[in-house]
Write an enzyme that holds these catalytic residues in place. Structure first.
Site, short mmCIF file in Angstrom:
data_model
loop_
_atom_site.label_atom_id
_atom_site.label_comp_id
_atom_site.label_asym_id
_atom_site.label_seq_id
_atom_site.Cartn_x
_atom_site.Cartn_y
_atom_site.Cartn_z
N ASP A 79 73.15 -69.78 65.80
CA ASP A 79 73.46 -70.03 64.38
C ASP A 79 74.23 -71.35 64.29
O ASP A 79 74.11 -72.19 65.17
CB ASP A 79 74.19 -68.84 63.75
CG ASP A 79 75.56 -68.57 64.36
OD1 ASP A 79 76.06 -69.41 65.14
OD2 ASP A 79 76.13 -67.50 64.05
N HIS A 94 77.31 -70.58 67.11
CA HIS A 94 77.27 -69.79 68.35
C HIS A 94 76.03 -70.07 69.19
O HIS A 94 74.93 -70.22 68.63
CB HIS A 94 77.32 -68.29 68.00
CG HIS A 94 78.53 -67.94 67.20
ND1 HIS A 94 78.51 -67.75 65.84
CD2 HIS A 94 79.82 -67.80 67.58
CE1 HIS A 94 79.74 -67.49 65.41
NE2 HIS A 94 80.56 -67.53 66.45
N SER A 152 84.80 -64.99 68.64
CA SER A 152 83.42 -64.54 68.44
C SER A 152 82.52 -64.83 69.63
O SER A 152 81.44 -64.25 69.74
CB SER A 152 82.83 -65.19 67.18
OG SER A 152 82.92 -66.59 67.28
#
Ligand SMILES: *[C@@H]1O[C@H](CO)[C@@H](O)[C@H](O)[C@H]1NC(C)=O
Ligand SMILES: *[C@@H]1O[C@H](CO)[C@@H](O)[C@H](O)[C@H]1NC(C)=O
Ligand SMILES: *[C@@H]1O[C@H](CO)[C@@H](O)[C@H](O)[C@H]1NC(C)=O
Length: 354
Positions: free
Chosen positions: A323, A326, A41
């Protein structure tokens, strides 16, 4: 000889012409004709959007600072691959594999997929079967692109020669810890293996995967080390006490992985004399304008990602975390600049496989 001429001609025709057209518009040419991105991600730019997984973020506030809005990037703006691409001089973002056209293989493809790991089983608590694109599958996808390239340039040999001129970055392993080893409610790995043994298992698998990448033609590869996984707000929330800032056991496990990765890449550079594998640690000593190192910028769901439609902090450039897992674009920029400087040995022409 004749084959070489043909290859150069094709390459000139396709890349040279398109670059020289662009060169009239912008003066800087990219350092490499192509950039291929593998990872999780931290680099996913939309590959998970149409997959049946909860590991996707094509909704606001993700992308709030990205010109196209939410795209599937796991941050407020640009991710580290976007920023490394800019530093390398690429004019456009490297497209996600999910949306890549055949001719995109000439400039590169991004295979990154949120929740993906070095191990196939990593991240499977988020979906049914094969829901995100694990590293083994990303390599299969790259082989598909390589065949498409071969069809365009007149054979596998030319494809491999072309791919040897590209730059590659790969960032993998975070999920093997965060969505495997440190999720004992779903995975048995932490009861079966010590952190040392688990790092060795990951590195053995990674070694096979990087060898495959080499066999597909990669010669200039930056492999990103793991960050301070134990400092992710979501990990601190699950494992920490109120005032702990980072979970040191998780950081220590990541360090074991990094130490072994460095050894592995030293070994690769010895074994594959015509290639350069760079161990790339993106950790920086100074945080620039970032002052808030521990609080995420958005309200989190219980998955550690931003709630859909969540209000965010206004001063996003001052936050390390977007978040629960990340980094913000501001933090990605610090990491990308560090990565770019560590990758600089790849910018010389000393190693040229053709
Ligand atoms: C998507 O996954 C969920 C469980 O993770 C499953 O219940 C559902 O049937 C899947 N949907 C499709 C279209 O495969
Ligand atoms: C830090 O903030 C100052 C003032 O807003 C700005 O000029 C500078 O570019 C910022 N530095 C970075 C690294 O973003
Ligand atoms: C970080 O931001 C949060 C609010 O989002 C605030 O409560 C906290 O005090 C800030 N920490 C620092 C060190 O600025």
């Amino acid at each position: 000889m004749e084959n070489n001429l043909k290859f150069w001609f094709i390459q000139f025709f396709i890349v040279g012409v398109s670059l020289s057209l662009k060169a009239q518009l912008v003066s800087a040419e990219p350092k490499f004709p192509c950039y291929f991105i593998f990872g999780d991600s931290l680099v996913d730019n939309g590959n998970n959007n149409n997959l049946n997984t909860s590991a996707k973020v094509n909704y606001l506030p993700y992308g709030i600072d990205f010109p196209q809005g939410p795209t599937g990037r796991f941050t407020n703006g640009k991710n580290i691959a976007d920023l490394i691409g800019e530093l390398l001089g690429f004019e456009n973002y490297i497209p996600p594999y999910a949306a890549a056209r055949n001719q995109d293989v000439f400039t590169g493809v991004n295979y990154g997929s949120g929740a993906a790991g070095i191990l196939d089983e990593t991240g499977h608590q988020m979906c049914d079967l094969c829901c995100h694109i694990v590293l083994n599958k990303q390599l299969v996808n790259h082989r598909v692109m390589k065949s498409r390239l071969a069809a365009l340039v007149g054979g596998e040999k030319f494809a491999k020669q072309y791919l040897s001129k590209c730059i590659y970055t790969i960032v993998m392993g975070s999920n093997d810890y965060l969505n495997n080893y440190y999720l004992p409610q779903f995975y048995s790995s932490s009861s079966l293996y010590t952190p040392e043994e688990f790092a060795a298992i990951l590195i053995r698998q990674y070694s096979k995967q990087l060898t495959k990448l080499y066999k597909y033609g990669a010669r200039k590869v930056a492999v990103l080390a793991l960050g301070q996984l134990g400092c992710c707000p979501a990990e601190v929330a699950s494992y920490g006490s109120i005032d702990s800032f980072c979970i040191e056991t998780i950081n220590n496990a990541a360090k074991l992985f990094n130490d072994k990765l460095k050894q592995l890449l030293d070994h690769f550079n010895y074994r594959f004399a015509d290639a350069n594998f760079i161990y790339t640690n993106t950790a920086t000593d100074s945080y620039g304008n970032i002052t808030n190192l521990s609080t995420p910028c958005c309200a989190l769901s219980d998955t550690g990602r931003c709630l859909a439609g969540a209000i965010t902090c206004n001063n996003r450039d001052e936050y390390m975390f977007w978040d629960g897992f990340h980094p913000t674009e501001a933090a990605n920029l610090l990491s990308a600049k560090k990565a770019y400087s560590e990758m600089s040995p790849l910018f010389t022409n000393l190693i040229d496989a053709v």
